[in-house]
Write a protein that holds these residues in place. Structure first.
Motif, PDB file in Angstrom:
ATOM      1  N   VAL A   1      60.955   9.660  25.613  1.00 21.18           N
ATOM      2  CA  VAL A   1      60.408   9.552  24.423  1.00 21.18           C
ATOM      3  C   VAL A   1      59.558   8.234  24.166  1.00 21.18           C
ATOM      4  N   VAL A   2      58.254   8.682  23.569  1.00 22.01           N
ATOM      5  CA  VAL A   2      57.482   7.618  23.294  1.00 22.01           C
ATOM      6  C   VAL A   2      56.947   7.671  21.814  1.00 22.01           C
ATOM      7  N   VAL A   3      57.120   6.566  21.199  1.00 25.52           N
ATOM      8  CA  VAL A   3      56.715   6.653  19.687  1.00 25.52           C
ATOM      9  C   VAL A   3      55.267   6.294  19.492  1.00 25.52           C
ATOM     10  N   GLU A   4      54.721   6.989  18.461  1.00 25.48           N
ATOM     11  CA  GLU A   4      53.143   7.041  18.356  1.00 25.48           C
ATOM     12  C   GLU A   4      52.975   6.406  16.886  1.00 25.48           C
ATOM     13  N   ASN A   5      51.898   5.403  16.981  1.00 28.74           N
ATOM     14  CA  ASN A   5      51.397   4.702  15.634  1.00 28.74           C
ATOM     15  C   ASN A   5      50.707   5.520  14.757  1.00 28.74           C
ATOM     16  N   VAL A   6      51.068   5.943  13.565  1.00 31.50           N
ATOM     17  CA  VAL A   6      50.245   6.739  12.688  1.00 31.50           C
ATOM     18  C   VAL A   6      50.369   5.880  11.403  1.00 31.50           C
ATOM     19  N   GLY A   7      50.084   4.529  11.430  1.00 33.72           N
ATOM     20  CA  GLY A   7      50.201   3.901  10.143  1.00 33.72           C
ATOM     21  C   GLY A   7      48.935   4.162   9.136  1.00 33.72           C
TER      22      GLY A   7
ATOM     23  N   SER B   1      65.829  18.979  25.060  1.00 36.83           N
ATOM     24  CA  SER B   1      66.259  19.697  25.761  1.00 36.83           C
ATOM     25  C   SER B   1      65.640  20.787  26.548  1.00 36.83           C
ATOM     26  N   TRP B   2      64.662  21.571  25.673  1.00 37.92           N
ATOM     27  CA  TRP B   2      63.541  22.479  26.259  1.00 37.92           C
ATOM     28  C   TRP B   2      62.708  21.807  27.296  1.00 37.92           C
ATOM     29  N   ALA B   3      62.070  20.889  26.604  1.00 36.57           N
ATOM     30  CA  ALA B   3      60.923  20.024  27.080  1.00 36.57           C
ATOM     31  C   ALA B   3      61.600  19.776  28.697  1.00 36.57           C
ATOM     32  N   GLY B   4      62.700  19.356  28.738  1.00 36.97           N
ATOM     33  CA  GLY B   4      63.320  19.024  30.308  1.00 36.97           C
ATOM     34  C   GLY B   4      63.270  20.063  31.210  1.00 36.97           C
ATOM     35  N   THR B   5      63.425  21.524  30.548  1.00 33.76           N
ATOM     36  CA  THR B   5      63.336  22.544  31.470  1.00 33.76           C
ATOM     37  C   THR B   5      62.052  22.942  31.905  1.00 33.76           C
ATOM     38  N   ILE B   6      60.994  22.302  31.110  1.00 37.71           N
ATOM     39  CA  ILE B   6      59.728  22.438  31.851  1.00 37.71           C
ATOM     40  C   ILE B   6      59.181  21.305  32.342  1.00 37.71           C
ATOM     41  N   ASP B   7      60.176  20.278  32.689  1.00 35.48           N
ATOM     42  CA  ASP B   7      59.876  19.187  33.500  1.00 35.48           C
ATOM     43  C   ASP B   7      58.933  18.142  32.984  1.00 35.48           C
ATOM     44  N   ALA B   8      58.890  18.239  31.367  1.00 38.12           N
ATOM     45  CA  ALA B   8      58.087  17.501  30.599  1.00 38.12           C
ATOM     46  C   ALA B   8      58.572  15.971  31.099  1.00 38.12           C
ATOM     47  N   GLN B   9      57.531  15.116  31.141  1.00 37.84           N
ATOM     48  CA  GLN B   9      57.699  13.836  31.714  1.00 37.84           C
ATOM     49  C   GLN B   9      57.775  12.598  30.530  1.00 37.84           C
ATOM     50  N   LYS B  10      57.225  13.167  29.302  1.00 38.45           N
ATOM     51  CA  LYS B  10      57.120  12.386  28.129  1.00 38.45           C
ATOM     52  C   LYS B  10      57.156  13.237  26.965  1.00 38.45           C
ATOM     53  N   ALA B  11      57.630  12.718  25.806  1.00 38.78           N
ATOM     54  CA  ALA B  11      57.580  13.436  24.597  1.00 38.78           C
ATOM     55  C   ALA B  11      57.167  12.308  23.533  1.00 38.78           C
ATOM     56  N   VAL B  12      56.184  12.735  22.745  1.00 40.12           N
ATOM     57  CA  VAL B  12      55.426  11.616  21.953  1.00 40.12           C
ATOM     58  C   VAL B  12      56.028  12.144  20.462  1.00 40.12           C
ATOM     59  N   LEU B  13      56.481  11.136  19.832  1.00 46.70           N
ATOM     60  CA  LEU B  13      57.059  11.292  18.564  1.00 46.70           C
ATOM     61  C   LEU B  13      56.427  10.221  17.124  1.00 46.70           C
ATOM     62  N   HIS B  14      55.917  10.842  16.264  1.00 43.35           N
ATOM     63  CA  HIS B  14      55.171  10.095  15.403  1.00 43.35           C
ATOM     64  C   HIS B  14      56.272   9.238  14.623  1.00 43.35           C
ATOM     65  N   GLY B  15      55.715   7.934  14.496  1.00 49.00           N
ATOM     66  CA  GLY B  15      56.556   6.877  13.890  1.00 49.00           C
ATOM     67  C   GLY B  15      56.568   6.926  12.335  1.00 49.00           C
ATOM     68  N   THR B  16      57.270   7.827  11.819  1.00 43.35           N
ATOM     69  CA  THR B  16      57.033   8.250  10.467  1.00 43.35           C
ATOM     70  C   THR B  16      58.490   7.925   9.697  1.00 43.35           C
TER      71      THR B  16
END
Length: 251
Positions: free
Chosen positions: A130-136, A84-99
């Motif tokens: 939201v984009v999920v990042e590989n951390v295998g 929600s906060w990221a939306g207030t700064i107009d973030a286009q993407k949020a990276v999330l570790h796939g853990t």
């Protein structure tokens, strides 16, 4: 294709280096830039100097799924607040570790998928992809192929960290993933590595065969974040030039 720069949690680094790039990727939350404890004015001014909306990286240490339903609900709530906060700064993407707490517990993978979808829904509500990042290569990271399968089944875009993929399974692993899941890749983290270490070197200083990306990601129209651990602007710009040449080589 927009080429940006990861800046960790440092507004100082953002101000010093991101002006040469289309966007900055800022780490937020636990042990990073904490929106609830920081005046955003300086950040907003620094972001105004870039040409595209920023990206954010959700907390590195926060797993997506556990065996405890109450904890899982809290994880979605917490990451939802950050999105929600990221939306207030107009973030286009949020990276999330796939853990997850135990990535080898196959019975818990459906829980991971549900958690991932819920977090992605929270991002959509905030206007952030939201984009999920590989951390295998990490102890709690899902294997690259498993992450691709879950992302595909649930319609979740991927942040392919090329260096992480190489550390997990070499150039062959990168190629296998791209053969199967290139259409999921919305965001790239690019850097080079040596001897399977997470060294985040400039492209060309390590062992990864970046030429193979051109075959599977021709005319890539997503976002690319240079993730090189230096503030040396010429080195950062050189990596940006090299990845641009690789991805544009079939255009």
């Amino acid at each position: 294709m927009d080429i940006g720069l990861t800046v960790g949690d440092s507004v100082d680094r953002l101000e010093a280096t991101a002006g040469d790039f289309a966007f900055a990727e800022l780490s937020i939350g636990e042990s990073a830039y904490n929106p609830s404890e920081t005046d955003d004015t300086r950040l907003q001014n620094a972001l105004a100097d870039t040409d595209a909306n920023p990206c954010v990286h959700l907390p590195f240490d926060q797993v997506v799924a556990t065996q405890v339903p109450q904890l899982n609900d809290a994880i979605v709530d917490y990451l939802g607040e950050l999105l929600s906060w990221a939306g207030t700064i107009d973030a286009q993407k949020a990276v999330l570790h796939g853990t997850m707490r135990d990535p080898h517990d196959t019975d818990q993978r459906p829980t991971f998928a549900r958690q991932l979808s819920a977090i992605a829904d929270a991002g959509e509500e905030a206007g952030v992809e939201v984009v999920v990042e590989n951390v295998g290569h990490q102890a709690r990271g899902l294997p690259l192929s498993v992450l691709g399968e879950i992302a595909q089944e649930n319609g979740i875009p991927v942040c392919l960290d090329v260096g992480h993929a190489y550390m997990e399974d070499g150039d062959d692993g990168i190629e296998r993933f791209l053969k199967e899941y290139a259409d999921l890749v919305s965001h790239l983290h690019v850097h080079d590595v040596r001897s399977r270490g997470d060294t985040h070197l400039p492209i060309g200083a390590g062992e990864i065969e970046y030429e193979q990306l051109a075959e599977y990601l021709p005319r890539f129209d997503g976002t690319v974040a240079v993730e090189v651990f230096t503030d040396d602007s010429p080195l950062l710009r050189d990596t940006a030039r090299r990845i641009s040449e690789h991805l544009d080589s079939t255009a």
